[in-house]
Design a protein around this motif. Structure first.
Motif, mmCIF file in Angstrom:
data_model
loop_
_atom_site.group_PDB
_atom_site.id
_atom_site.type_symbol
_atom_site.label_atom_id
_atom_site.label_comp_id
_atom_site.label_asym_id
_atom_site.label_seq_id
_atom_site.Cartn_x
_atom_site.Cartn_y
_atom_site.Cartn_z
ATOM 1 N N THR A 398 0.810 -1.216 0.000
ATOM 2 C CA THR A 398 0.000 0.000 0.000
ATOM 3 C C THR A 398 0.842 1.263 0.000
ATOM 4 N N ALA A 399 2.073 1.180 0.475
ATOM 5 C CA ALA A 399 2.839 2.417 0.584
ATOM 6 C C ALA A 399 4.303 2.134 0.297
ATOM 7 N N CYS A 400 4.973 3.192 -0.079
ATOM 8 C CA CYS A 400 6.399 3.055 -0.355
ATOM 9 C C CYS A 400 7.155 2.981 0.969
ATOM 10 N N ALA A 401 7.927 1.921 1.146
ATOM 11 C CA ALA A 401 8.651 1.759 2.399
ATOM 12 C C ALA A 401 10.102 2.184 2.258
ATOM 13 N N THR A 402 10.692 1.944 1.127
ATOM 14 C CA THR A 402 12.109 2.261 0.964
ATOM 15 C C THR A 402 12.335 2.767 -0.455
ATOM 16 N N VAL A 403 13.198 3.745 -0.556
ATOM 17 C CA VAL A 403 13.610 4.243 -1.872
ATOM 18 C C VAL A 403 15.081 3.893 -2.038
ATOM 19 N N ARG A 405 18.268 4.678 -3.891
ATOM 20 C CA ARG A 405 18.863 5.681 -4.763
ATOM 21 C C ARG A 405 20.328 5.350 -4.975
ATOM 22 N N GLU A 436 20.414 -4.064 0.350
ATOM 23 C CA GLU A 436 19.683 -4.666 1.456
ATOM 24 C C GLU A 436 18.231 -4.257 1.273
ATOM 25 N N LEU A 438 15.371 -4.189 3.028
ATOM 26 C CA LEU A 438 14.535 -3.429 3.948
ATOM 27 C C LEU A 438 15.064 -2.012 4.161
ATOM 28 N N THR A 439 16.375 -1.875 4.283
ATOM 29 C CA THR A 439 16.911 -0.566 4.642
ATOM 30 C C THR A 439 17.276 0.255 3.428
ATOM 31 N N GLY A 440 17.473 -0.377 2.279
ATOM 32 C CA GLY A 440 17.870 0.387 1.108
ATOM 33 C C GLY A 440 19.356 0.664 1.065
ATOM 34 N N ARG A 441 20.148 -0.130 1.759
ATOM 35 C CA ARG A 441 21.597 0.038 1.784
ATOM 36 C C ARG A 441 22.204 -0.716 0.608
ATOM 37 N N TRP A 754 5.246 -7.901 -0.639
ATOM 38 C CA TRP A 754 6.000 -6.669 -0.877
ATOM 39 C C TRP A 754 6.390 -6.642 -2.342
ATOM 40 N N ARG A 765 11.927 1.308 -5.746
ATOM 41 C CA ARG A 765 11.103 1.494 -4.568
ATOM 42 C C ARG A 765 10.592 0.160 -4.064
ATOM 43 N N MET A 768 5.287 -1.804 0.578
ATOM 44 C CA MET A 768 4.743 -2.822 1.478
ATOM 45 C C MET A 768 3.669 -2.251 2.381
ATOM 46 N N TRP B 115 25.738 5.588 7.800
ATOM 47 C CA TRP B 115 24.498 5.292 8.504
ATOM 48 C C TRP B 115 24.819 4.631 9.847
ATOM 49 N N ASN B 386 5.867 3.472 8.560
ATOM 50 C CA ASN B 386 6.764 2.534 7.897
ATOM 51 C C ASN B 386 7.136 1.469 8.916
ATOM 52 N N LYS B 455 15.607 7.279 8.081
ATOM 53 C CA LYS B 455 15.144 6.046 8.736
ATOM 54 C C LYS B 455 15.832 5.878 10.094
#
Lengths: 768, 489
Positions: A398-403, A405, A436, A438-441, A754, A765, A768, B115, B386, B455
């Motif tokens: 339903t929503a963006c959790a991580t971007v 970049r 990663e 979940l965190t976008g790393r 997700w 993006r 989830m 981070w 989130n 985050k």
């Protein structure tokens, strides 16, 4: 009875008095005769007889009883005034009653012979010279004398100019016009002038007619020697008429009884004149059975406050409502007028829609069908299919959790690894990156090509080894990112290295084969920089592969070079990882629909699905047969996906197809080769479609150039009789449209609901 | 009695009154014993009641109070509460008052190079200090530990100075990002990360506490994927880790207790070439294996914790939606509670026998792990936008909780502040702490999609230091509810 008798008696008296109107006597007056009331000296009468008030009352009563019909005298008692007013008011001096036959009858007011009040008025300035021609006074400055003997002076004459104008002689018959026939001035002759004069004067124009011929007096006052009739004068000429009296009495009686209303107020009469008779066509209408020729009158509701010319302020629209009303189409308006406050009725202007409405009414009548159509009264809600509410179908993204970049330029491909921890992306900057989830790393990045974009990245299915396949330019790269533990890394490397032996043991391609343009490529080791980055194998195809699809067991993958210039025989290649072998299973181009676009292995059966621009073909690999052709009806297929639980056991195969012409098509292979459902919800081309890979969530998603993803619920039942339920769940917006491109690829997390999307705006993006 | 009636009768004309008994659990703010029930107008709200109590206490500096009736906070007037709950105004209402939580104020931010994924606090009130047997810890020397994605541990003092940094990968440090770090004792640190190892470090501080040294003590191998969480129980020298390889690791912090490390997982056994892996040869650190690897989860384990009362019981939460209870003595699975969402964080609320689990579905589920519990989720705390990836207990209250989420906020929850809606009991956060870095950029009001750049990865709540949170904005942020703490001191 008594009053009646009395009145009769008096009547006789009245008559006598009338007869002797000229010879008044004081005695008669004192007796209270009514004629005094009519005369101008009634004032004297009342003055002189103050003490006899009783008799005066009587007198009035008597008068009202009289047949004269001068009722107004009763109330007024100033008779002379009334008499004078009456003629000037212009009222007709008669009234109309109905006679016995029902015809109108005029009853004229009585004329009083002694009513000479008009003559009695004397003009002070009137000339008193009498019947003398004025020319006798020509040589005097006055023209006569007034009643006081003063000279009446001659009125002033015209000026000298007038006299001059008069003196100029205009020839008789001069018109000032030109005769069109002769061109000479048009002058009228004496005869013509005479004729004109006669016409002007309303005289008989013909010559010789004399309207004033001397009268031949056949009957005259002169006694002839031989009269026409020698009969003596009849008596009735001298005695009052009894017949007339009877009739008068009849009227009097009628007035007394109220049968004749003696006087009507003038305004009443006006009302009567103006009254129009309106016929209510439907006033006494009875219910009639339906018939084509009978259209009942429309029953309108009574007008409310809104329709008033001066409605209460709460009914008046404010400027916003007024604007909204003006902006809506006339057909869509809730009511066809706006309440308007005019303050008073006289300020209400003319109805401006009058002509329009008349026209429409006429048009209605003209076009009115003579057939009664039964109106379909269907609730629009009931036509909608019964779909479960999205709330019940949770979870879904339903929503963006991580971007994510990092990519420069478009991200072309995105894939979540089978364990669901990592995300691999490839983009226009020629890099493959692992993140990663979940965190976008960003955990790993490798630059596969300096100038060519990474078109696809796909993880090898299975958790026993971690291998990432990517295409950049003409090459396919197989990499083991250094993010895994040594054990699995070793297993992965072993898996990729095992093929070197096979390749070596294979007979070297003969010279003739080598020379052939479309010989299968040999797998090679990458350059040192890439080896350090983790890339193990490079497969140099000579054409640009656009898609990769792994077989579920992880030993094969199929790539498709969809470029138009690619020879048909090398467009589709199947690569065997364990043997480092590339094969081209198709020698000829698929019929109809241009170059192949994408290919996928069936999740459980040995079937390869290959899509070209317009159709999808299923090939049985073990028997080398064409099993099925699907015709989605799309003009250019961009991608398709096979339902993960598709198998013979669970109700057949289901395939979703996305196309560049904005359609998302659901195929149930058991039903037809045509789509079972067509979903057109995107404004632009659909780039990618994907089923959720686990059987747990019946979800699928598509990615479009309009920058949005759409999530659908699509549950497939094992029951052969029931079809798939497809419910649109969510539109996910967030990617910016960059250079006409929105979302380029989409993938699902292997276990969770997700979704991951790759955008042309350089971001990925997680939803989830 | 009669007098009361008279007052009541007179009050009827003006306003309804109710008899309340004000009580407090905390001794320093309790009313004298003699204070009986007080007659108050029913129109009063929290603020008026707070003023009343302050008057009764005749405190110099007014303390804001919150009022609890039957375990829920009074959020309306007393009158509305009585009407809503159908209570007669003739009964004596027992109202408990507690110190109101004061909005936490930003104290400091510590800037990092990368981070910050983990944070812990060493202070007189922190668990590490309380477990310290021999070592003495002096007040005023609070230390903050941070683990970063660049693979380094850092120790900070309260004036935002780095006292010590852990060695780099070449000198026996983490070869990948650190995901979890904890003080074991004032001079021992445990950390774990994506290099699949748990490392124990010796921490020594120089004279005056301005310099320090973190030196590797022990490397623990056993996990096959990145370690997501780390829990410490210093008394029994045990560690509990949750890893992405679906296992819960149970470790000893003592070199002597631990079994040998599995050979295949050691970096030297790596068959692949090597330049990268040869780095850690300069320092030789003892390598050990796990006491037990508890495998039952089918997806990455996101959190593993000890029971706050009984160190032989462990709980783990996983992406596979389940929460599992382990008997650590036998290493056996005791109980499995399956929820409907991926669980990403876990905290034990011992007084309430509840486990708070942060989910990927943006809420916190409170789960009763006891076998007798009939429902899986006792309560849901909603408000984050989130995934909730970090949870910590309120050191002041047994009902308090703080959560850190990927939406870039930390939220303070009081599980007594609830309401019941169609999805059961739902709680709302009391306060929300945003990242200071957003404010500094002047974008405090702009909402980041998915908490991008801000985050929160880790949150820690200490009685002395306050709320310490670490996140994607490369900083540790310290917030403190000023009033509460000053009144205590």
């Amino acid at each position: 009875m008594n009053p009646k008798a009395a009145s009769k008696k008096r009547k006789a008296v009245t008559r006598d008095v009338e007869e002797e109107a000229g010879v008044f006597s004081g005695d008669e007056l004192s007796k209270g005769n009514l004629d005094g009331a009519l005369s101008d000296n009634s004032k004297d009468l009342s003055d002189s007889e103050d003490d006899e008030s009783d008799s005066e009352v009587e007198l009035v009563d008597d008068f009202s009883d009289s047949e004269d019909g001068e009722e107004e005298l009763d109330s007024d008692e100033i008779p002379s005034d009334t008499e004078e007013v009456k003629p000037t008011a212009g009222d007709p001096n008669f009234r109309i009653v109905k006679d016995a036959n029902g015809n109108d009858r005029y009853l004229w007011d009585e004329i009083h012979p002694d009513d000479n009040s008009e003559l009695s008025e004397v003009d002070e300035n009137a000339n008193t010279i009498g019947d003398i021609p004025l020319k006798f006074y020509d040589e005097y400055p006055h023209i006569g004398y007034d009643i006081n003997g003063k000279k009446i002076m001659r009125p002033a004459k015209g000026e000298a100019l007038d006299a001059l104008l008069d003196s100029i002689e205009i020839p008789k018959g001069w018109t000032g016009l030109t005769d069109p026939k002769t061109g000479k001035p048009l002058n009228l002759s004496q005869e013509e002038l005479e004729l004109l004069r006669k016409v002007q004067m309303n005289e008989v124009p013909s010559e010789g007619y004399d309207p004033y011929e001397p009268l031949v007096e056949w009957f005259s006052s002169e006694k002839e020697i031989m009269p026409l009739s020698a009969a003596p004068e009849p008596k009735r000429r001298f005695v009052p008429s009894k017949h007339e009296q009877k009739r008068v009495m009849k009227l009097v009686k009628a007035i007394r009884e109220g049968r004749i209303l003696p006087y009507k107020a003038p305004e009443e009469r006006e009302d009567k004149e103006e009254e129009l008779i309106n016929y209510d066509l439907w006033a006494d209408e009875a219910e009639r059975p339906d018939h084509v020729m009978h259209i009942p009158a429309p029953k309108l509701p009574p007008p409310g406050y809104e329709e008033s010319y001066h409605p209460p302020p709460e009914y008046l629209p404010d400027s916003k409502e007024r604007k909204a009303w003006e902006q809506t189409d006339p057909e869509d308006r809730e009511k066809d007028f706006l309440p308007n406050d005019f303050g008073s009725l006289r300020k209400v202007p003319g109805y401006d829609n009058f002509v329009q409405e008349k026209f429409e009414r006429c048009l209605d009548l003209y076009l009115a069908p003579r057939v009664r159509r039964s109106k379909l009264n269907i609730d629009p809600e009931s036509l909608l299919p019964k779909l479960p509410s999205p709330e019940e179908l949770k979870p879904f993204p339903t929503a963006c959790a991580t971007v994510f970049r990092g990519h420069k330029g478009r991200v072309r491909s995105v894939n979540v690894d089978p364990t669901g921890i990592w995300l691999a992306t490839g983009g226009d900057d020629g890099t493959v990156r692992v993140w990663e989830l979940l965190t976008g790393r960003q955990l790993w990045s490798a630059k596969l090509s300096d100038d060519e974009a990474v078109n696809t990245v796909r993880w090898r299915p299975g958790k026993d080894a971690v291998v990432l396949a990517a295409t950049a330019g003409d090459d396919i790269f197989l990499a083991v990112p250094p993010i895994v533990d040594p054990e699995i890394e070793k297993a992965s490397l072993d898996l990729l290295d095992a093929g070197w032996g096979f390749a070596a043991s294979r007979p070297a391609p003969s010279a003739s084969e080598d020379g052939k343009k479309n010989a299968p490529p040999t797998w090679i080791r990458p350059e040192a920089a890439l080896v350090d980055a983790g890339v193990c194998v490079v497969i140099p195809l000579r054409y640009v592969p656009k898609t990769i699809s792994w077989h579920r067991r992880g030993d094969y993958f199929v790539t498709v070079c969809s470029g138009a210039s690619t020879p048909a025989s090398v467009a589709i290649s199947i690569h065997t990882v364990s043997k480092h072998l590339t094969q081209f299973p198709f020698r000829r181009r698929l019929k109809g629909g241009g170059p192949p676009q994408t290919a996928h292995f069936h999740p459980s059966k040995p079937i390869l699905f290959v899509a070209n621009q317009r159709s999808i073909r299923a090939y049985d690999l073990s028997r080398q047969l064409l099993v099925k052709i699907l015709q989605p009806g799309a003009r250019w297929i961009s991608s398709f996906d096979i339902h993960p639980t598709s198998s013979s056991a669970s109700g057949g195969d289901n395939i979703i197809v996305g196309s560049y012409d904005r359609r998302l098509l659901w195929h149930d292979l058991d039903l037809s080769q045509r789509p079972y459902k067509t979903l057109r919800y995107h404004r632009k081309a659909i780039r990618a479609v994907k089923f959720h890979p686990s059987g747990r969530y019946p979800l699928f998603a598509d990615a479009s150039d309009d920058g949005s993803l759409q999530i659908f619920h699509g549950s497939v039942t094992g029951d052969m009789l029931s079809n798939a339920t497809i419910v649109p769940l969510k539109v996910l917006k967030g990617h910016k449209i960059t250079g006409e491109l929105g979302v380029l690829d989409i993938d699902w997390h292997p276990r969770e609901a997700w979704a991951v999307s790759a955008g042309a705006d350089g971001t990925c993006r997680l939803w989830m | 009695m009669s007098e009361d009636l008279v007052t009541a009768g007179a009050a009827e004309a003006v306003q309804r009154q109710v008899r309340v008994q004000l009580i407090s659990q905390e001794e320093d703010i309790a009313l004298p014993e003699s204070t009986g029930p007080i007659l108050v107008p029913t129109g009063l709200r929290r603020y008026a009641l707070s003023t009343l109590v302050n008057n009764l206490l005749s405190s110099e500096k007014p303390i804001p109070f919150e009022f609890l009736i039957n375990g829920t906070f009074l959020r309306t007037s007393i009158d509305e509460y009585l009407v809503d709950n159908g209570i007669s105004s003739e009964t004596t209402l027992e109202i408990e008052y507690v110190r109101a939580l004061i909005p936490p104020l930003h104290i400091a931010s510590f800037q990092h190079d990368d981070w910050v994924s983990a944070t812990d606090v060493l202070s007189t009130t922190s668990p590490a200090a309380s477990w310290a047997s021999g070592a003495t810890f002096t007040k005023g020397q609070e230390r903050i530990l941070s683990g970063s994605y660049d693979g380094l541990l850092r120790i900070w003092n309260m004036s935002s100075e780095t006292i010590a940094t852990s060695p780099a990968a070449a000198d026996g440090g983490h070869t990948a990002s650190i995901r979890a770090a904890k003080f074991v004792s004032p001079n021992q640190i445990a950390s774990a990360g994506l290099d699949r190892t748990v490392r124990l470090w010796k921490y020594t501080e120089g004279e005056g506490g301005f310099t320090g040294k973190i030196s590797p003590q022990l490397e623990l191998y056993g996990h096959k994927a990145g370690i997501e969480s780390l829990a410490v129980h210093a008394k029994s020298n045990r560690l509990l880790t949750g890893s992405a390889d679906n296992n819960v690791g149970f470790w000893s912090t003592k070199k002597a207790d631990a079994p040998a490390a599995p050979e295949n997982l050691l970096p030297s056994s790596n068959a692949r070439n090597t330049k990268r892996r040869k780095l850690n040869t300069s320092v030789s650190t003892p390598q050990r294996g796990p006491l037990a690897l508890l495998s039952a989860h089918t997806a990455p384990v996101s959190a593993a914790i000890f029971d706050a009362k009984d160190a032989t019981v462990g709980y783990s939460a996983s992406w596979d939606h389940s929460l599992r209870t382990w008997d650590l003595v036998t290493g056996s699975l005791v109980d499995t509670r399956t929820t409907s969402h991926s669980l990403l964080s876990l905290e034990h609320l011992p007084e309430l026998s509840l486990l708070a689990a942060g989910t990927a579905a943006r809420h916190i589920t409170l789960i009763d792990p006891r076998a007798s519990a009939t429902t899986v989720a006792a309560m849901t705390l909603r408000g984050h936008t989130n995934a909730v990836v970090s949870l910590a207990r309120d050191p002041h209250s047994t009902y308090g909780l703080i959560s850190g989420s990927h939406d870039g906020t930390c939220r303070i929850w009081d599980i007594r502040s609830t309401k019941t809606d169609k999805e059961g009991v739902v709680g709302e956060s009391v306060y929300s702490i945003t990242r200071k870095s957003l404010e500094e950029e002047g974008k405090s009001d702009s909402k980041r999609v998915g908490g991008e750049g801000v985050k929160v990865f880790s949150v820690c709540w200490d009685k002395t230091v306050g709320i310490v949170s670490a996140g994607e904005d490369k900083r540790i942020q310290i917030n403190r509810g000023e009033g509460v703490l000053s009144s205590k001191a």
